[in-house]
Design a protein around this motif. Sequence first.
Motif, PDB file in Angstrom:
ATOM      1  N   SER A  43     110.840  26.265  52.076  1.00  0.00           N
ATOM      2  CA  SER A  43     109.462  26.342  52.567  1.00  0.00           C
ATOM      3  C   SER A  43     109.269  27.607  53.391  1.00  0.00           C
ATOM      4  CB  SER A  43     109.127  25.109  53.416  1.00  0.00           C
ATOM      5  OG  SER A  43     109.161  23.938  52.617  1.00  0.00           O
ATOM      6  N   ARG A  44     108.104  28.185  53.296  1.00  0.00           N
ATOM      7  CA  ARG A  44     107.811  29.446  53.970  1.00  0.00           C
ATOM      8  C   ARG A  44     107.890  29.288  55.475  1.00  0.00           C
ATOM      9  NH1 ARG A  44     102.815  33.424  52.222  1.00  0.00           N
ATOM     10  NH2 ARG A  44     103.236  35.094  53.705  1.00  0.00           N
ATOM     11  N   GLN A  45     108.626  30.187  56.128  1.00  0.00           N
ATOM     12  CA  GLN A  45     108.863  30.059  57.559  1.00  0.00           C
ATOM     13  C   GLN A  45     107.685  30.517  58.400  1.00  0.00           C
ATOM     14  OE1 GLN A  45     112.606  32.075  58.384  1.00  0.00           O
ATOM     15  NE2 GLN A  45     113.722  30.170  58.050  1.00  0.00           N
ATOM     16  N   ASN A  46     107.013  31.561  57.968  1.00  0.00           N
ATOM     17  CA  ASN A  46     105.909  32.095  58.759  1.00  0.00           C
ATOM     18  C   ASN A  46     104.821  32.585  57.831  1.00  0.00           C
ATOM     19  OD1 ASN A  46     104.164  33.251  60.570  1.00  0.00           O
ATOM     20  ND2 ASN A  46     105.737  34.366  61.699  1.00  0.00           N
ATOM     21  N   ALA A  47     103.772  31.781  57.681  1.00  0.00           N
ATOM     22  CA  ALA A  47     102.679  32.140  56.778  1.00  0.00           C
ATOM     23  C   ALA A  47     101.751  33.180  57.379  1.00  0.00           C
ATOM     24  CB  ALA A  47     101.877  30.896  56.410  1.00  0.00           C
ATOM     25  N   GLU A  48     101.914  33.495  58.670  1.00  0.00           N
ATOM     26  CA  GLU A  48     101.019  34.443  59.323  1.00  0.00           C
ATOM     27  C   GLU A  48     101.410  35.896  59.061  1.00  0.00           C
ATOM     28  OE1 GLU A  48      98.318  33.382  60.797  1.00  0.00           O
ATOM     29  OE2 GLU A  48      98.922  31.321  60.341  1.00  0.00           O
ATOM     30  N   ILE A  49     102.686  36.116  58.712  1.00  0.00           N
ATOM     31  CA  ILE A  49     103.146  37.488  58.525  1.00  0.00           C
ATOM     32  C   ILE A  49     102.636  38.038  57.204  1.00  0.00           C
ATOM     33  CG2 ILE A  49     105.187  38.954  58.250  1.00  0.00           C
ATOM     34  CD1 ILE A  49     106.692  37.045  60.029  1.00  0.00           C
ATOM     35  N   ASP A  50     102.057  39.210  57.213  1.00  0.00           N
ATOM     36  CA  ASP A  50     101.556  39.850  56.005  1.00  0.00           C
ATOM     37  C   ASP A  50     102.586  40.872  55.531  1.00  0.00           C
ATOM     38  OD1 ASP A  50      98.774  42.045  55.147  1.00  0.00           O
ATOM     39  OD2 ASP A  50     100.052  40.780  53.918  1.00  0.00           O
ATOM     40  N   PRO A  56      99.500  36.384  48.732  1.00  0.00           N
ATOM     41  CA  PRO A  56      98.872  35.547  49.759  1.00  0.00           C
ATOM     42  C   PRO A  56      99.026  34.055  49.476  1.00  0.00           C
ATOM     43  CG  PRO A  56      97.221  36.537  48.330  1.00  0.00           C
ATOM     44  CD  PRO A  56      98.531  37.173  47.977  1.00  0.00           C
ATOM     45  N   HIS A  57      99.324  33.693  48.213  1.00  0.00           N
ATOM     46  CA  HIS A  57      99.450  32.293  47.847  1.00  0.00           C
ATOM     47  C   HIS A  57     100.905  31.824  47.855  1.00  0.00           C
ATOM     48  CE1 HIS A  57      95.236  32.341  46.839  1.00  0.00           C
ATOM     49  NE2 HIS A  57      95.420  33.290  45.947  1.00  0.00           N
ATOM     50  N   ARG A  58     101.833  32.688  48.257  1.00  0.00           N
ATOM     51  CA  ARG A  58     103.234  32.299  48.265  1.00  0.00           C
ATOM     52  C   ARG A  58     103.468  31.209  49.310  1.00  0.00           C
ATOM     53  NH1 ARG A  58     107.327  33.964  51.392  1.00  0.00           N
ATOM     54  NH2 ARG A  58     106.226  35.806  52.144  1.00  0.00           N
ATOM     55  N   ASP A  59     104.070  30.117  48.887  1.00  0.00           N
ATOM     56  CA  ASP A  59     104.304  28.997  49.801  1.00  0.00           C
ATOM     57  C   ASP A  59     105.776  28.812  50.114  1.00  0.00           C
ATOM     58  OD1 ASP A  59     105.216  28.155  47.375  1.00  0.00           O
ATOM     59  OD2 ASP A  59     104.168  26.226  47.376  1.00  0.00           O
ATOM     60  N   MET A 218     109.123  21.306  50.413  1.00  0.00           N
ATOM     61  CA  MET A 218     108.461  20.021  50.595  1.00  0.00           C
ATOM     62  C   MET A 218     107.010  20.296  50.975  1.00  0.00           C
ATOM     63  SD  MET A 218     111.123  17.948  50.172  1.00  0.00           S
ATOM     64  CE  MET A 218     110.640  16.348  50.819  1.00  0.00           C
ATOM     65  N   ILE A 219     106.073  19.638  50.314  1.00  0.00           N
ATOM     66  CA  ILE A 219     104.653  19.817  50.638  1.00  0.00           C
ATOM     67  C   ILE A 219     104.336  18.987  51.881  1.00  0.00           C
ATOM     68  CG2 ILE A 219     102.285  19.536  49.823  1.00  0.00           C
ATOM     69  CD1 ILE A 219     103.379  19.764  46.967  1.00  0.00           C
ATOM     70  N   PRO A 220     103.869  19.610  52.956  1.00  0.00           N
ATOM     71  CA  PRO A 220     103.601  18.843  54.179  1.00  0.00           C
ATOM     72  C   PRO A 220     102.417  17.908  54.009  1.00  0.00           C
ATOM     73  CG  PRO A 220     102.831  21.112  54.411  1.00  0.00           C
ATOM     74  CD  PRO A 220     103.564  21.049  53.113  1.00  0.00           C
ATOM     75  N   PHE A 221     102.302  16.965  54.925  1.00  0.00           N
ATOM     76  CA  PHE A 221     101.199  16.004  54.910  1.00  0.00           C
ATOM     77  C   PHE A 221      99.881  16.701  55.226  1.00  0.00           C
ATOM     78  CE2 PHE A 221      98.575  13.267  57.771  1.00  0.00           C
ATOM     79  CZ  PHE A 221      98.081  12.407  56.803  1.00  0.00           C
ATOM     80  N   HIS A 222      98.870  16.458  54.385  1.00  0.00           N
ATOM     81  CA  HIS A 222      97.509  16.933  54.622  1.00  0.00           C
ATOM     82  C   HIS A 222      96.602  15.706  54.695  1.00  0.00           C
ATOM     83  CE1 HIS A 222      98.317  21.234  53.953  1.00  0.00           C
ATOM     84  NE2 HIS A 222      99.109  20.842  52.979  1.00  0.00           N
ATOM     85  N   GLN A 310      90.651  24.103  45.200  1.00  0.00           N
ATOM     86  CA  GLN A 310      89.874  24.951  46.100  1.00  0.00           C
ATOM     87  C   GLN A 310      90.404  26.376  46.016  1.00  0.00           C
ATOM     88  OE1 GLN A 310      89.920  23.544  50.115  1.00  0.00           O
ATOM     89  NE2 GLN A 310      88.223  24.808  50.778  1.00  0.00           N
ATOM     90  N   ASN A 311      89.532  27.298  45.616  1.00  0.00           N
ATOM     91  CA  ASN A 311      89.904  28.716  45.467  1.00  0.00           C
ATOM     92  C   ASN A 311      91.095  28.912  44.523  1.00  0.00           C
ATOM     93  OD1 ASN A 311      87.891  29.436  47.339  1.00  0.00           O
ATOM     94  ND2 ASN A 311      89.276  29.072  49.043  1.00  0.00           N
ATOM     95  N   GLY A 312      91.126  28.127  43.467  1.00  0.00           N
ATOM     96  CA  GLY A 312      92.168  28.299  42.463  1.00  0.00           C
ATOM     97  C   GLY A 312      93.469  27.591  42.749  1.00  0.00           C
ATOM     98  N   SER A 313      93.620  26.990  43.926  1.00  0.00           N
ATOM     99  CA  SER A 313      94.855  26.289  44.263  1.00  0.00           C
ATOM    100  C   SER A 313      94.572  24.797  44.427  1.00  0.00           C
ATOM    101  CB  SER A 313      95.464  26.850  45.551  1.00  0.00           C
ATOM    102  OG  SER A 313      94.551  26.704  46.625  1.00  0.00           O
ATOM    103  N   SER A 314      95.571  23.975  44.119  1.00  0.00           N
ATOM    104  CA  SER A 314      95.410  22.530  44.196  1.00  0.00           C
ATOM    105  C   SER A 314      96.454  21.952  45.138  1.00  0.00           C
ATOM    106  CB  SER A 314      95.566  21.912  42.809  1.00  0.00           C
ATOM    107  OG  SER A 314      95.440  20.513  42.875  1.00  0.00           O
ATOM    108  N   PHE A 315      96.040  21.043  45.992  1.00  0.00           N
ATOM    109  CA  PHE A 315      96.988  20.405  46.903  1.00  0.00           C
ATOM    110  C   PHE A 315      96.504  18.986  47.209  1.00  0.00           C
ATOM    111  CE2 PHE A 315      93.816  22.395  49.569  1.00  0.00           C
ATOM    112  CZ  PHE A 315      93.592  21.484  50.578  1.00  0.00           C
ATOM    113  N   PRO A 316      97.432  18.093  47.579  1.00  0.00           N
ATOM    114  CA  PRO A 316      97.060  16.700  47.840  1.00  0.00           C
ATOM    115  C   PRO A 316      96.628  16.471  49.284  1.00  0.00           C
ATOM    116  CG  PRO A 316      99.447  16.904  47.858  1.00  0.00           C
ATOM    117  CD  PRO A 316      98.900  18.288  47.577  1.00  0.00           C
TER     118      PRO A 316
END
Length: 360
Positions: A43-50, A56-59, A218-222, A310-316
């Motif tokens: 799982s991506r450690q820091n989604a804020e880093i560019d 941008p969609h890398r998870d 692992m996909i986190p809880f949304h 939403q915006n081309g991506s799907s999540f539960p």
Amino acid sequence: MRGTWLLLISLSLICAESDFTLLSQEERAGIPAVYVTEVRKVSRQNAEIDHSGDSPHRDHDVMIVLEDHEHFAGVKRWHLTFMRGGEQFTSALDVEENVGSEQKKFVFPTELITEANAVFITARDEVGTTLAFGSSQIKIPEMKSYLAWVGTAYDPAASFLRVDPGTLPVVEIGDHVCKQNTSPCYILNERLPEVVSRCLTITDLVTDVPVMVCDDTMIPFHELTMALTVEFIEDHTILLTLVTYQEEVVTSIEVVAYDPNDPSTVFSPLDSQCDPRDAVEPGQVQCSQNLRQTEKPDGIEVVIVVFTSQNGSSFPQSFKLRHWFIVDDEQAQTGAIVIGSIIGVLVGMGLIAALIILVR
């Protein structure tokens, strides 16, 4: 022998970018070799880093695990390179000298390149001198499996997990076996590890050394953000009504209803699908599910999983609720009559016993 093959592999590849350069035979001969034992999608450690060139969609990130080796002093940067045909994908990781689990585990901010046929890793000092070099000629397989925490956030004591093997034939978690042709599978209210690894062992085409390629994401809880109404109809049917936002499109809904006292007793169909219905009002989505019940339980617990695009991506998104059924008036009156009759009999028996004692 491994070092010799390592040199032959590197000689067979041509790399143009400065992040990964082909060294001369004399230079390679004096550089210590490292050996890759694991390639992990984490799982991506820091989604804020560019990161430069980052999607941008890398998870996820990529963890590389090396075999035990001597400590390399002065290392300031590690480079990871995937080769896929004539394409090169390089990522850099700046480190302190003693950081990185004693130079054995590194998490690179990059994607796991499917169908890549070689992996390279190099260690360099602050002026760019190569201090260590390693490679593995393996083909990275398609590693798409989707494990999501649903209902509630992960709880080590009692979690709810949705398992979709994706491109894998099977995913095993303890005693649970989820097969590709019978997914999705739900594990309800159980003690589970925070990360469930799905691994394949790939043999290096040159050295015959096994390398583990794993998916640890692992996909986190949304939590469900849409307004939700749930109705329990007398013919063992659950009716759901969702109010959607303008930018969200509901692609599918899954419902898992079970006995809260025994989560292994599941009332929902095996595919967990909530069948679409024609909505009464605009902006609403409705679906229903017929439960498999021989008799009505005292209560029922339900995990609702809504997939949106939403915006081309799907999540539960998901939600968990518990419902206790109310005893109707007729049942309540019957119960009262039965209880009253029992009390009357006991009182009568007591009076008879008292009379007998007085007579005596």
